[in-house]
Scaffold this active site. Structure first.
Site, PDB file in Angstrom:
ATOM      1  N   HIS A   7       3.888  35.982 -24.225  1.00 14.70           N
ATOM      2  CA  HIS A   7       5.029  35.111 -24.535  1.00 14.70           C
ATOM      3  C   HIS A   7       4.615  34.030 -25.530  1.00 14.70           C
ATOM      4  O   HIS A   7       3.430  33.756 -25.712  1.00 14.70           O
ATOM      5  CB  HIS A   7       5.562  34.444 -23.259  1.00 14.70           C
ATOM      6  CG  HIS A   7       6.451  35.335 -22.458  1.00 14.70           C
ATOM      7  ND1 HIS A   7       5.966  36.187 -21.495  1.00 14.70           N
ATOM      8  CD2 HIS A   7       7.801  35.534 -22.489  1.00 14.70           C
ATOM      9  CE1 HIS A   7       6.962  36.865 -20.963  1.00 14.70           C
ATOM     10  NE2 HIS A   7       8.093  36.498 -21.551  1.00 14.70           N
ATOM     11  N   LYS A   9       5.911  28.530 -23.513  1.00 17.26           N
ATOM     12  CA  LYS A   9       6.297  28.944 -22.149  1.00 17.26           C
ATOM     13  C   LYS A   9       5.477  28.165 -21.128  1.00 17.26           C
ATOM     14  O   LYS A   9       4.262  28.036 -21.252  1.00 17.26           O
ATOM     15  CB  LYS A   9       6.107  30.457 -21.975  1.00 17.26           C
ATOM     16  CG  LYS A   9       6.603  30.950 -20.621  1.00 17.26           C
ATOM     17  CD  LYS A   9       6.793  32.449 -20.592  1.00 17.26           C
ATOM     18  CE  LYS A   9       7.228  32.953 -19.227  1.00 17.26           C
ATOM     19  NZ  LYS A   9       8.529  32.424 -18.789  1.00 17.26           N
TER      20      LYS A   9
HETATM   21  P1  NAD Z   1      13.579  25.241 -23.192  1.00 17.27           P
HETATM   22  O1  NAD Z   1      12.496  24.272 -22.818  1.00 17.27           O
HETATM   23  O2  NAD Z   1      13.793  25.568 -24.620  1.00 17.27           O
HETATM   24  O3  NAD Z   1      14.990  24.693 -22.614  1.00 17.27           O
HETATM   25  C1  NAD Z   1      15.144  24.108 -21.345  1.00 17.27           C
HETATM   26  C2  NAD Z   1      16.309  23.113 -21.438  1.00 17.27           C
HETATM   27  O4  NAD Z   1      16.519  22.565 -20.134  1.00 17.27           O
HETATM   28  C3  NAD Z   1      16.012  21.934 -22.397  1.00 17.27           C
HETATM   29  O5  NAD Z   1      17.097  21.727 -23.292  1.00 17.27           O
HETATM   30  C4  NAD Z   1      15.831  20.764 -21.448  1.00 17.27           C
HETATM   31  O6  NAD Z   1      16.241  19.516 -22.010  1.00 17.27           O
HETATM   32  C5  NAD Z   1      16.725  21.175 -20.275  1.00 17.27           C
HETATM   33  N1  NAD Z   1      16.333  20.436 -19.064  1.00 17.27           N
HETATM   34  C6  NAD Z   1      15.084  20.294 -18.570  1.00 17.27           C
HETATM   35  N2  NAD Z   1      15.127  19.482 -17.488  1.00 17.27           N
HETATM   36  C7  NAD Z   1      16.428  19.129 -17.304  1.00 17.27           C
HETATM   37  C8  NAD Z   1      17.095  18.286 -16.380  1.00 17.27           C
HETATM   38  N3  NAD Z   1      16.423  17.658 -15.402  1.00 17.27           N
HETATM   39  N4  NAD Z   1      18.442  18.150 -16.469  1.00 17.27           N
HETATM   40  C9  NAD Z   1      19.119  18.790 -17.442  1.00 17.27           C
HETATM   41  N5  NAD Z   1      18.541  19.591 -18.386  1.00 17.27           N
HETATM   42  C10 NAD Z   1      17.207  19.741 -18.303  1.00 17.27           C
HETATM   43  O7  NAD Z   1      13.288  26.542 -22.322  1.00 17.27           O
HETATM   44  P2  NAD Z   1      13.866  28.032 -22.556  1.00 17.27           P
HETATM   45  O8  NAD Z   1      12.931  28.810 -23.404  1.00 17.27           O
HETATM   46  O9  NAD Z   1      15.307  27.955 -22.930  1.00 17.27           O
HETATM   47  O10 NAD Z   1      13.711  28.621 -21.072  1.00 17.27           O
HETATM   48  C11 NAD Z   1      14.363  28.024 -19.968  1.00 17.27           C
HETATM   49  C12 NAD Z   1      14.034  28.823 -18.706  1.00 17.27           C
HETATM   50  O11 NAD Z   1      14.589  30.145 -18.809  1.00 17.27           O
HETATM   51  C13 NAD Z   1      12.524  29.026 -18.469  1.00 17.27           C
HETATM   52  O12 NAD Z   1      12.267  28.985 -17.080  1.00 17.27           O
HETATM   53  C14 NAD Z   1      12.277  30.440 -19.002  1.00 17.27           C
HETATM   54  O13 NAD Z   1      11.140  31.070 -18.422  1.00 17.27           O
HETATM   55  C15 NAD Z   1      13.562  31.101 -18.563  1.00 17.27           C
HETATM   56  N6  NAD Z   1      13.911  32.351 -19.255  1.00 17.27           N
HETATM   57  C16 NAD Z   1      14.473  33.314 -18.498  1.00 17.27           C
HETATM   58  C17 NAD Z   1      14.897  34.496 -19.087  1.00 17.27           C
HETATM   59  C18 NAD Z   1      15.611  35.520 -18.239  1.00 17.27           C
HETATM   60  O14 NAD Z   1      16.040  36.583 -18.769  1.00 17.27           O
HETATM   61  N7  NAD Z   1      15.792  35.256 -16.928  1.00 17.27           N
HETATM   62  C19 NAD Z   1      14.715  34.702 -20.469  1.00 17.27           C
HETATM   63  C20 NAD Z   1      14.128  33.677 -21.227  1.00 17.27           C
HETATM   64  C21 NAD Z   1      13.735  32.491 -20.606  1.00 17.27           C
END
Ligand code: NAD
Length: 265
Positions: free
Chosen positions: A153, A157
Site C-alpha cells: 500500500h 497508510k
Molecule cells: P485519509 O487519511 O485520506 O482520510 C481520512 C479522513 O478522515 C480525513 O479527511 C480526516 O480528516 C478524517 N477524520 C479523521 N479523524 C476524524 C474525526 N475525529 N472526525 C471527523 N473526521 C475525521 O484516509 P483514507 O485513505 O481515505 O482511508 C480512510 C480509511 O479507509 C482507512 O482506514 C483506510 O484503511 C480505509 N480504506 C478502506 C477501503 C475499503 O475498501 N474498505 C479502501 C481504502 C481505504
C-alpha cells in the site's frame, strides 16, 4: 429528488476515500446530502465538482431519515459514529480498517439498532478473491502447500497489515479448518528456522502511491499457485461502497458484509 434513492452522508469527506466516494455517489445518481470531517474543518466547501455542500463537524447536523452514512475515517471517529447509531438512526456503510476489537464490538452494537455493512475492502474483485482463496485452501492443504500473503500500500497508510490481508488470511484459515490466531505469522526476521507446516505468513510493504495490491501464494514442491489482486484506483472501493449504500438502505438492523451485498451467500 427521487426519494426511493437514499441520501448519502460521507464521513471523512476530505480524505482520499471521502473524495472518491463523493464522485462515485454522483456518478451512480445517489444524492450527496451531507459531508462530515473533523470539527475544525466545519464550513469548508467540498473539493469535488458537482457537490455544493459545506462540511459539517458532527452527525447531529446531517442525521435524517432515509440517509446512509458511508464512513471511511479514523478508527476512533468511526467507533464514535457506530456508538451514536442508536441516536442518529442512519444506516451505515463502514470501510475504516485497523479498528481492532473495540471496532468489532462497536459494529455489533450498532447493528442492533440500524443496518450496517462492514468490509475492509469494497472491491468486487477482492470479495470474489476471498471465495476463491477459501476454496483453494480446502484443496491445497498445509502438509503440501505453504501459504503466504503479501500486501502493498501507499506510504500514508496507517495500519498494517491491511484489513484486506487479514480477511484473506481468515478465508485461508476457514478453508483449512484452523483458527487464524493459531497459525498466523506476521513478518519474519532473525533466525526463524525452517518453516513449520501450516503457518500462514502475512507481510506488509509500504511505499509511494500504491492503491492496494494483494498476493496469496500456495508454495508446493515443484509448483506454485498464486492469486494477485491489483487495485488501480480508489474508485473501485468507492463504487463498491456506494453499491452497498444503495443495498443497505431500508433493510432491517443487522451486520452485513459485501458477500450479502453481492449475493454471494
Ligand atoms: P485519509 O487519511 O485520506 O482520510 C481520512 C479522513 O478522515 C480525513 O479527511 C480526516 O480528516 C478524517 N477524520 C479523521 N479523524 C476524524 C474525526 N475525529 N472526525 C471527523 N473526521 C475525521 O484516509 P483514507 O485513505 O481515505 O482511508 C480512510 C480509511 O479507509 C482507512 O482506514 C483506510 O484503511 C480505509 N480504506 C478502506 C477501503 C475499503 O475498501 N474498505 C479502501 C481504502 C481505504
Amino acid at each position: 429528488m427521487d426519494r426511493s434513492e437514499p441520501g448519502i452522508v460521507v464521513v471523512g469527506a476530505l480524505g482520499r476515500m471521502g473524495r472518491a466516494l463523493q464522485e462515485a455517489a454522483l456518478s451512480a445518481g445517489l444524492p450527496v446530502e451531507g459531508l462530515v470531517d473533523r470539527p475544525e474543518l466545519s464550513g469548508t466547501p467540498s473539493p469535488v465538482e458537482g457537490v455544493s455542500l459545506a462540511l459539517s463537524g458532527s452527525w447531529t447536523e446531517v442525521a435524517a431519515g432515509h440517509r446512509v452514512a458511508i464512513v471511511f475515517s479514523s478508527p476512533e471517529n468511526t467507533i464514535e459514529w457506530l456508538r451514536s447509531a442508536k441516536s442518529h438512526r442512519m444506516a451505515i456503510v463502514s470501510g475504516t480498517t485497523g479498528m481492532g476489537e473495540a471496532g468489532e464490538a462497536a459494529l455489533r452494537e450498532a447493528a442492533l439498532h440500524v443496518p450496517v455493512v462492514a468490509a475492509a475492502n469494497y472491491s468486487v474483485g477482492v470479495n470474489l478473491l476471498l471465495e476463491l482463496v477459501e476454496t483453494a485452501a480446502r484443496t491445497l492443504g498445509p502438509a503440501e502447500y505453504d501459504a503466504e500473503i503479501v500486501e502493498a500500500h501507499h506510504k500514508h497508510k496507517k495500519d498494517a497489515p491491511s484489513g484486506t490481508a487479514l480477511m484473506l488470511a481468515k478465508a485461508l484459515a476457514v478453508g483449512r479448518g484452523v483458527e487464524l490466531a493459531d497459525v498466523a505469522v506476521f513478518g519474519r526476521e532473525g533466525l526463524p528456522g525452517p518453516r513449520p507446516a501450516g503457518e500462514i505468513g502475512i507481510h506488509a510493504v509500504r511505499g509511494g502511491s500504491v492503491v492496494g495490491d494483494h498476493w496469496v501464494s500456495f508454495f508446493g514442491e515443484g509448483e506454485r499457485i498464486e492469486f494477485h489482486h491489483h487495485a488501480e484506483s480508489r474508485r473501485t472501493f468507492a463504487e463498491g461502497a456506494v453499491r452497498a449504500a444503495r443495498w443497505v438502505a431500508g433493510r432491517k438492523p443487522g451486520l452485513y458484509t459485501m458477500r450479502n451485498v453481492l449475493g454471494l451467500d
